[in-house]
Design a protein around this motif. Structure first.
Motif, PDB file in Angstrom:
ATOM      1  N   ALA A 152       3.511  60.570  51.835  1.00  0.00           N
ATOM      2  CA  ALA A 152       2.471  60.119  50.102  1.00  0.00           C
ATOM      3  C   ALA A 152       4.257  59.401  50.275  1.00  0.00           C
ATOM      4  N   GLY A 153       5.359  59.652  49.877  1.00  0.00           N
ATOM      5  CA  GLY A 153       6.665  59.256  49.413  1.00  0.00           C
ATOM      6  C   GLY A 153       6.998  57.522  50.188  1.00  0.00           C
ATOM      7  N   GLU A 154       7.439  57.365  51.504  1.00  0.00           N
ATOM      8  CA  GLU A 154       7.273  56.463  52.181  1.00  0.00           C
ATOM      9  C   GLU A 154       6.400  55.574  51.790  1.00  0.00           C
ATOM     10  N   VAL A 155       5.074  56.205  52.033  1.00  0.00           N
ATOM     11  CA  VAL A 155       4.160  55.040  52.152  1.00  0.00           C
ATOM     12  C   VAL A 155       4.639  53.828  50.574  1.00  0.00           C
ATOM     13  N   LEU A 156       4.254  55.097  49.322  1.00  0.00           N
ATOM     14  CA  LEU A 156       4.278  54.681  48.028  1.00  0.00           C
ATOM     15  C   LEU A 156       5.470  53.617  47.965  1.00  0.00           C
ATOM     16  N   ARG A 157       6.573  54.171  48.550  1.00  0.00           N
ATOM     17  CA  ARG A 157       7.786  52.886  49.076  1.00  0.00           C
ATOM     18  C   ARG A 157       7.865  51.732  49.342  1.00  0.00           C
ATOM     19  N   TRP A 158       7.022  51.531  51.005  1.00  0.00           N
ATOM     20  CA  TRP A 158       6.874  50.550  51.909  1.00  0.00           C
ATOM     21  C   TRP A 158       5.736  50.006  51.917  1.00  0.00           C
ATOM     22  N   LYS A 159       4.801  50.541  50.422  1.00  0.00           N
ATOM     23  CA  LYS A 159       3.274  49.887  51.116  1.00  0.00           C
ATOM     24  C   LYS A 159       3.107  48.222  51.117  1.00  0.00           C
ATOM     25  N   VAL A 160       3.979  47.540  50.136  1.00  0.00           N
ATOM     26  CA  VAL A 160       3.468  46.327  50.242  1.00  0.00           C
ATOM     27  C   VAL A 160       3.783  45.852  51.485  1.00  0.00           C
ATOM     28  N   ASP A 161       5.028  46.190  52.116  1.00  0.00           N
ATOM     29  CA  ASP A 161       5.013  45.892  54.353  1.00  0.00           C
ATOM     30  C   ASP A 161       4.097  46.607  55.146  1.00  0.00           C
ATOM     31  N   LEU A 162       3.851  47.995  54.589  1.00  0.00           N
ATOM     32  CA  LEU A 162       2.768  48.642  55.447  1.00  0.00           C
ATOM     33  C   LEU A 162       1.298  48.003  55.429  1.00  0.00           C
ATOM     34  N   ASP A 163       0.922  46.864  54.010  1.00  0.00           N
ATOM     35  CA  ASP A 163       0.196  46.290  54.146  1.00  0.00           C
ATOM     36  C   ASP A 163       0.238  44.887  54.847  1.00  0.00           C
TER      37      ASP A 163
ATOM     38  N   SER B 231      -3.051  51.347  66.854  1.00  0.00           N
ATOM     39  CA  SER B 231      -2.727  50.898  69.105  1.00  0.00           C
ATOM     40  C   SER B 231      -1.872  49.541  69.365  1.00  0.00           C
ATOM     41  N   THR B 232      -2.070  48.694  68.317  1.00  0.00           N
ATOM     42  CA  THR B 232      -2.116  47.103  68.438  1.00  0.00           C
ATOM     43  C   THR B 232      -0.719  47.262  67.578  1.00  0.00           C
ATOM     44  N   LEU B 233      -0.279  47.429  66.830  1.00  0.00           N
ATOM     45  CA  LEU B 233       0.881  47.426  65.666  1.00  0.00           C
ATOM     46  C   LEU B 233       2.032  48.321  67.234  1.00  0.00           C
ATOM     47  N   VAL B 234       1.424  49.657  67.514  1.00  0.00           N
ATOM     48  CA  VAL B 234       2.753  50.056  68.013  1.00  0.00           C
ATOM     49  C   VAL B 234       2.925  49.180  69.500  1.00  0.00           C
ATOM     50  N   LYS B 235       1.906  48.885  69.871  1.00  0.00           N
ATOM     51  CA  LYS B 235       2.267  47.944  71.719  1.00  0.00           C
ATOM     52  C   LYS B 235       2.941  46.664  70.890  1.00  0.00           C
ATOM     53  N   ARG B 236       2.881  46.293  69.351  1.00  0.00           N
ATOM     54  CA  ARG B 236       3.361  45.747  69.121  1.00  0.00           C
ATOM     55  C   ARG B 236       4.896  45.379  69.133  1.00  0.00           C
ATOM     56  N   GLN B 237       5.408  46.671  68.423  1.00  0.00           N
ATOM     57  CA  GLN B 237       6.579  47.537  68.025  1.00  0.00           C
ATOM     58  C   GLN B 237       7.357  46.361  67.392  1.00  0.00           C
ATOM     59  N   VAL B 238       5.897  46.484  65.911  1.00  0.00           N
ATOM     60  CA  VAL B 238       6.217  46.260  65.036  1.00  0.00           C
ATOM     61  C   VAL B 238       7.582  47.099  63.629  1.00  0.00           C
ATOM     62  N   SER B 239       7.935  46.860  63.041  1.00  0.00           N
ATOM     63  CA  SER B 239       9.255  47.507  62.031  1.00  0.00           C
ATOM     64  C   SER B 239       8.984  46.997  60.826  1.00  0.00           C
ATOM     65  N   LEU B 240       8.902  47.406  59.953  1.00  0.00           N
ATOM     66  CA  LEU B 240       9.629  46.898  58.785  1.00  0.00           C
ATOM     67  C   LEU B 240      11.425  46.241  58.420  1.00  0.00           C
ATOM     68  N   PRO B 241      11.009  45.746  57.116  1.00  0.00           N
ATOM     69  CA  PRO B 241      11.876  44.729  56.567  1.00  0.00           C
ATOM     70  C   PRO B 241      12.993  45.825  56.736  1.00  0.00           C
ATOM     71  N   ASP B 242      14.472  45.457  56.590  1.00  0.00           N
ATOM     72  CA  ASP B 242      15.713  45.980  56.173  1.00  0.00           C
ATOM     73  C   ASP B 242      15.510  46.874  54.729  1.00  0.00           C
ATOM     74  N   VAL B 243      14.481  46.270  53.808  1.00  0.00           N
ATOM     75  CA  VAL B 243      14.532  46.242  52.257  1.00  0.00           C
ATOM     76  C   VAL B 243      13.134  45.903  51.886  1.00  0.00           C
ATOM     77  N   PRO B 244      12.684  46.920  51.135  1.00  0.00           N
ATOM     78  CA  PRO B 244      11.257  46.772  51.266  1.00  0.00           C
ATOM     79  C   PRO B 244      11.537  46.113  50.104  1.00  0.00           C
ATOM     80  N   THR B 245       9.774  45.471  50.039  1.00  0.00           N
ATOM     81  CA  THR B 245       9.299  44.927  49.427  1.00  0.00           C
ATOM     82  C   THR B 245       8.786  45.051  48.203  1.00  0.00           C
TER      83      THR B 245
END
Length: 410
Positions: free
Chosen positions: A50-61, A120-134
């Motif tokens: 839950a903490g990681e979702v709230l910390r990175w929510k903008v980027d996850l969305d 599955s699409t995002l995992v295949k793309r090997q997506v990543s989060l930025p170094d700093v949360p938005t």
């Protein structure tokens, strides 16, 4: 029978919903959300997800939106499930097959195929989060030029800070515990340290307290038996500091539950204070105080490293409510000081209205904070106040966001 690990994911989903839909704090929501989760490890996992979702929510969305033809509504359950699935893969390094096995069942009777396809699409793309949360746009607008620096301090949850009962033993405790010290009376340990198992806990040699949170009480110096009021005192870290520094402490708070924790900490550390349960807006002391520490109720946005829920549930209404309460508390506290007495005001908030705005309006005589009173790397403002944020002392692990000011009554 539940799939192993599923209760923790369901609890994480409930925590996220409690924060985003009902505006609850993570701590308040935890009781109900974690009630059916067995074992400390799974409860900690639910909190971590839950903490990681709230910390990175903008980027996850943003990642989710990049893989859907039609944007999912903000409050759609598949979006929340995808958020926690992606947070596990990208932040907690959970294997994708385990994420799918414990994530898709959360959509029983719902669009599992959609969620599976997007994930599955995002995992295949090997997506990543930025170094700093938005940060959310509303937060960036409020914090202005400081926002990007503060965001950099949110990427990693904070370390564990301890305040020592005897600052003279700082080097000894740093060595025993394998930590580092950033100023006398302080030891910093890596996050994840099991507090109750650490040497010195049972005998009360220290207590948990963020480095920034320990500064306000330090600014009152040694008590030498003089009377001090710790206003809004619970759960008691500042009360313990003041008692250990030789003050005759009156610790006042309204919360019965938090005062019980304060008393437990006093017993454990073998320190003493007069504990008073009362509403500070109605209570009256029987005599003036030599010093008052007002760590005022606030929006607590400065604790966003450890409480990322504040990034999503604090807005103009909450800020206005807190500033009005702080004004009333400051006015009362100023009236309870004897001539020559010292008042320290602190809030764990990054909102200027709760910090600089309050300090500029108080009619007492300023008593500027000196650089030599602060940890190395921190400096007072030109007004003699202190403003900290999570980006400061980053190489040493950072610290919470605080505003602190000090005055003397002439």
């Amino acid at each position: 029978m539940d799939i192993p690990g599923l209760p923790a994911r369901r609890a994480a989903l409930n925590l996220i919903d409690a924060v985003l839909r009902r505006g609850e704090t993570l701590d308040r929501a935890a009781g109900a959300a974690l009630a059916r989760v067995r074992g400390d490890a799974d409860r900690a996992l639910a909190r971590a997800i839950a903490g990681e979702v709230l910390r990175w929510k903008v980027d996850l969305d943003a990642l989710i939106d990049s893989a859907t033809h039609q944007r999912l509504p903000d409050d759609a359950k598949p979006r929340a499930v995808l958020q926690l699935m992606l947070a596990q893969v990208l932040r907690l390094e959970t294997p994708p097959h385990a994420v799918i096995a414990t994530g898709l069942p959360l959509l029983a009777g719902g669009p599992r195929r959609l969620a599976h396809g997007v994930f599955s699409t995002l995992v295949k793309r090997q997506v990543s989060l930025p170094d700093v949360p938005t940060l959310p746009e509303t937060i960036r607008a409020r914090w202005g030029g400081r926002a990007e620096d503060i965001a950099a301090g949110l990427a990693v949850p904070p370390p564990l800070d301890l305040a020592l009962r005897d600052p003279g033993e700082t080097a000894a405790w740093a060595g025993k515990l394998g930590g580092v010290s950033l100023m006398p009376g302080h030891v910093r340990l890596p996050r994840g340290s099991a507090v109750g198992n650490l040497e010195g806990f049972r005998e009360g040699a220290w207590w948990v307290q963020d480095l920034a949170a320990s500064i306000p009480a330090r600014l009152l110096g040694n008590g030498e038996g003089r009377r001090v009021l710790d206003l809004c005192a619970a759960p008691g870290g500042k009360t313990l500091q003041l008692a250990s520094a030789g003050w005759d402490v009156t610790a006042l708070d309204l919360s019965k539950r938090r005062l019980e924790r304060l008393r437990e900490n006093l017993d454990r550390t073998r320190l003493s204070a007069q504990v008073v349960r009362a509403d500070a807006l109605e209570w009256q002391p029987d005599a003036a105080f030599d010093a008052i520490l007002l760590d005022a109720p606030c929006t607590a946005t400065g604790t966003c490293r450890r409480h990322p829920d504040v990034l999503h549930r604090i807005g103009p209404r909450q800020i206005e409510e807190m500033t009005q309460l702080q004004e009333r508390l400051l006015e009362r506290a100023a009236g309870w000081l004897r001539p020559g007495g010292v008042l320290v005001y602190a809030v764990c908030s990054l909102e200027p209205q709760e910090g600089e705005g309050q300090a500029a309006n108080l009619s007492l005589s300023p008593l500027p904070i000196g650089k030599d009173e602060l940890p190395a790397g921190l400096s007072p403002t030109s007004e003699g106040w202190l403003r900290t944020d999570p980006a400061m002392l980053a190489e040493a692990g950072g610290l919470d966001g605080f505003f602190i000011a000090r005055w003397r009554k002439v």
